[in-house]
Design a protein around this motif. Structure first.
Motif, PDB file in Angstrom:
ATOM      1  N   GLN A   1       0.881  -1.210   0.147  1.00  0.00           N
ATOM      2  CA  GLN A   1      -0.104  -0.011  -0.061  1.00  0.00           C
ATOM      3  C   GLN A   1       0.718   1.250  -0.042  1.00  0.00           C
ATOM      4  O   GLN A   1       0.341   2.502  -0.010  1.00  0.00           O
ATOM      5  CB  GLN A   1      -1.013  -0.134   1.137  1.00  0.00           C
ATOM      6  CG  GLN A   1      -1.882  -1.157   1.317  1.00  0.00           C
ATOM      7  CD  GLN A   1      -2.921  -1.233   2.225  1.00  0.00           C
ATOM      8  OE1 GLN A   1      -3.031  -0.366   3.095  1.00  0.00           O
ATOM      9  NE2 GLN A   1      -3.630  -2.310   2.263  1.00  0.00           N
TER      10      GLN A   1
ATOM     11  N   ARG B   1      -6.334 -11.611   6.001  1.00  0.00           N
ATOM     12  CA  ARG B   1      -6.410 -10.668   5.923  1.00  0.00           C
ATOM     13  C   ARG B   1      -7.443 -10.051   6.938  1.00  0.00           C
ATOM     14  O   ARG B   1      -7.159  -9.208   7.903  1.00  0.00           O
ATOM     15  CB  ARG B   1      -7.184 -10.165   4.583  1.00  0.00           C
ATOM     16  CG  ARG B   1      -7.245  -8.829   4.440  1.00  0.00           C
ATOM     17  CD  ARG B   1      -7.395  -8.188   2.826  1.00  0.00           C
ATOM     18  NE  ARG B   1      -6.918  -6.748   2.815  1.00  0.00           N
ATOM     19  CZ  ARG B   1      -5.942  -6.363   2.086  1.00  0.00           C
ATOM     20  NH1 ARG B   1      -5.214  -7.022   1.440  1.00  0.00           N
ATOM     21  NH2 ARG B   1      -5.347  -5.041   2.348  1.00  0.00           N
TER      22      ARG B   1
ATOM     23  N   GLU C   1     -12.551  -2.745  13.361  1.00  0.00           N
ATOM     24  CA  GLU C   1     -11.764  -1.578  13.003  1.00  0.00           C
ATOM     25  C   GLU C   1     -13.097  -0.174  12.589  1.00  0.00           C
ATOM     26  O   GLU C   1     -12.949   0.769  12.745  1.00  0.00           O
ATOM     27  CB  GLU C   1     -11.178  -1.754  11.546  1.00  0.00           C
ATOM     28  CG  GLU C   1     -10.443  -0.507  11.091  1.00  0.00           C
ATOM     29  CD  GLU C   1      -9.350  -0.924   9.828  1.00  0.00           C
ATOM     30  OE1 GLU C   1      -9.470  -1.936   9.319  1.00  0.00           O
ATOM     31  OE2 GLU C   1      -8.815   0.124   9.441  1.00  0.00           O
TER      32      GLU C   1
HETATM   33  N1  GUN Z   1      -9.072  -4.602   6.892  1.00  0.00           N
HETATM   34  C1  GUN Z   1      -9.037  -5.592   5.958  1.00  0.00           C
HETATM   35  N2  GUN Z   1      -7.897  -5.139   4.992  1.00  0.00           N
HETATM   36  C2  GUN Z   1      -7.268  -3.945   5.471  1.00  0.00           C
HETATM   37  C3  GUN Z   1      -6.633  -3.075   5.106  1.00  0.00           C
HETATM   38  O1  GUN Z   1      -5.756  -3.217   4.251  1.00  0.00           O
HETATM   39  N3  GUN Z   1      -6.356  -1.798   5.845  1.00  0.00           N
HETATM   40  C4  GUN Z   1      -7.138  -1.615   6.903  1.00  0.00           C
HETATM   41  N4  GUN Z   1      -6.962  -0.370   7.483  1.00  0.00           N
HETATM   42  N5  GUN Z   1      -7.801  -2.518   7.428  1.00  0.00           N
HETATM   43  C5  GUN Z   1      -8.465  -3.594   6.529  1.00  0.00           C
END
Ligand code: GUN
Ligand code: ZN
Length: 433
Positions: free
Chosen positions: A79, A201, A232
């Motif tokens: 990224q 992931r 998140e």
């Molecule tokens: N959740 C799954 N993949 C990602 C990612 O690449 N970045 C972030 N911030 N959260 C994720």
């Protein structure tokens, strides 16, 4: 060959947990660091270190400050080139910004170039150890390990694994993921400064057979780390029950497959329940707090106080490219700023806690607490020499600073890569300005 080298400069480190112990920050205004065979032979006031090594050559680094090497506990190498994609939500950003770029890592020349640029970016910002999300492609993940080995930086990484939800180029069957992971583990795990991390992931993109396969990898190879994402964004968390109807909460998914514990780092955890916090603490699972990313993706303010009160280990991650760059000092500042505006629930991140978060907390989170993270005798000499360019605002602030703690606060506020003059890993210079 020099037997012992003495570094002379102001220095600070946190040999204890700054969230739980008073006096965790140890500073020496006229500091001395004796380095022998890549390890710390002594750390203290220069005069006393000098007395132990009266004939050793001295490198004079006054005008700056020596800190332990920074540990970034959450960062995505593919990224790098999409930093700055501001203004989107997590799932929208993944689909339209992050994952198209991750698909480009199928091109080995492109991913090799990205990997080299990535490790240069780590060391030029003072990061000596990083827990890194690799690529969905094994050759690209190998390119990251090769670039890290060539640069001398400590990298813990692994093949990113998904078998649903994402664009099709990024999907792999559990069987193929097992084959590719096993090959990468054989090639890189425990080689030099490299370690392997099993890297599904996130729960939404990994089926139960995939998570079972992750558990099998951990059983087959001792010493692996585990990394993934948790809690998140509100939108993401709301989808977990449709994929895992039996799970009481997000953490329960990873617990079911043995993916928690002292060798696991879960990124974000912006919205934990009290039960999840208690279980994270009991299992000694670490959280990678990524404040820039949490703000940039509009996810929320990390409940640091709740984590600390529950006894959960927390370290810091830049989360490139959801975050805003490679600087761990900047990440510390962002954490501080967000905790300020979280008042009264926020926690004051004083310089002792900031220093701890970017060094020793990270070392412990990635399972290297006995090897790196501070300047205790016998640890590897991973260090950063910060000295701002003369005439810069930081140089002016430091020149009138009344204490080491004040200087440290100024460094967290103002130091960027232009102030990272030299970086060493196990005593070897990996970056110099
Ligand atoms: N959740 C799954 N993949 C990602 C990612 O690449 N970045 C972030 N911030 N959260 C994720
Ligand atoms: Zn991430």
């Amino acid at each position: 060959m020099i037997d012992v080298e003495l570094l002379r400069a102001p220095l600070c480190h946190t040999p204890a947990d700054a969230f739980r112990e008073e006096g965790a920050l140890v500073c020496h205004e006229d500091g001395g660091l004796a380095v022998r065979d890549g390890r710390i032979a002594a750390c203290g006031d220069f005069a006393s270190v000098r007395a132990s090594f009266p004939t050793a050559p001295v490198t004079d680094w006054h005008g700056g400050m020596i800190l332990p090497g920074f540990v970034d506990t959450h960062v995505h190498f593919p990224q790098l080139r999409i930093l700055g994609g501001l203004g989107r939500t997590l799932l929208d950003w993944l689909e339209h910004v992050a994952l198209p770029e991750e698909a480009r890592m199928a091109d080995v020349a492109y991913s090799t170039d990205t990997a080299r640029t990535f490790v240069r970016a780590l060391v030029s910002h003072g990061t000596t150890t990083a827990l890194v999300f690799g690529s969905h492609f094994a050759p690209a993940t190998a390119a990251l390990f090769d670039a890290a080995a060539a640069a001398g930086v400590r990298v813990i990484s692994g093949l990113v694994m998904s078998d649903r939800l994402l664009r099709s180029e990024l999907l792999q069957s559990p069987r193929d993921a097992h084959r590719d992971s096993t090959e990468l583990i054989r090639r890189y795990h425990g080689r030099g400064r490299l370690l392997y991390a099993v890297t599904p992931r996130f729960a939404l993109s990994a089926s139960e057979p995939m998570l079972e396969m992750c558990q099998a990898l951990l059983a087959e190879h001792p010493g692996l780390r585990t990394q993934t994402h948790i809690n998140e964004s509100v939108e993401e968390i709301a989808q977990v029950p449709s994929y895992f109807p039996w799970a009481a909460d997000y953490l329960a998914v990873y617990e079911r497959f043995g993916l928690t514990g002292s060798r696991t780092v879960l990124a974000h955890d912006v919205f934990p329940t009290d039960s999840e916090l208690a279980r994270l603490a009991a299992d000694d699972t670490s959280i990678a707090h990524c404040p820039s990313s949490n703000a940039a993706l509009g996810n929320g303010i990390f409940p640091l106080r709740r984590h600390v009160d529950a006894g959960v280990r927390v370290a810091l991650g830049t989360d490139v490219g959801g975050g805003t760059g490679f600087g761990m000092l900047k990440e510390g500042l962002q954490a501080h700023l967000m905790q300020r505006i979280a008042e009264p629930a926020g926690l004051n991140l004083d310089p002792a806690r900031l220093c701890y978060l970017v060094t020793r907390a990270g070392a412990e989170a990635v399972g290297l607490g006995d090897e790196i993270g501070d300047f205790s005798r016998g640890k590897a000499a991973d260090l950063v020499y910060v000295r701002p360019p003369s005439g810069s605002p930081l140089a002016e602030v430091l020149s009138r600073s009344q204490s080491m703690v004040e200087s440290l606060a100024a460094i967290f506020t103002l130091a960027g890569p232009e102030s990272v003059r030299e970086v060493r890993v196990a005593g070897e210079t990996v970056h110099q300005l």
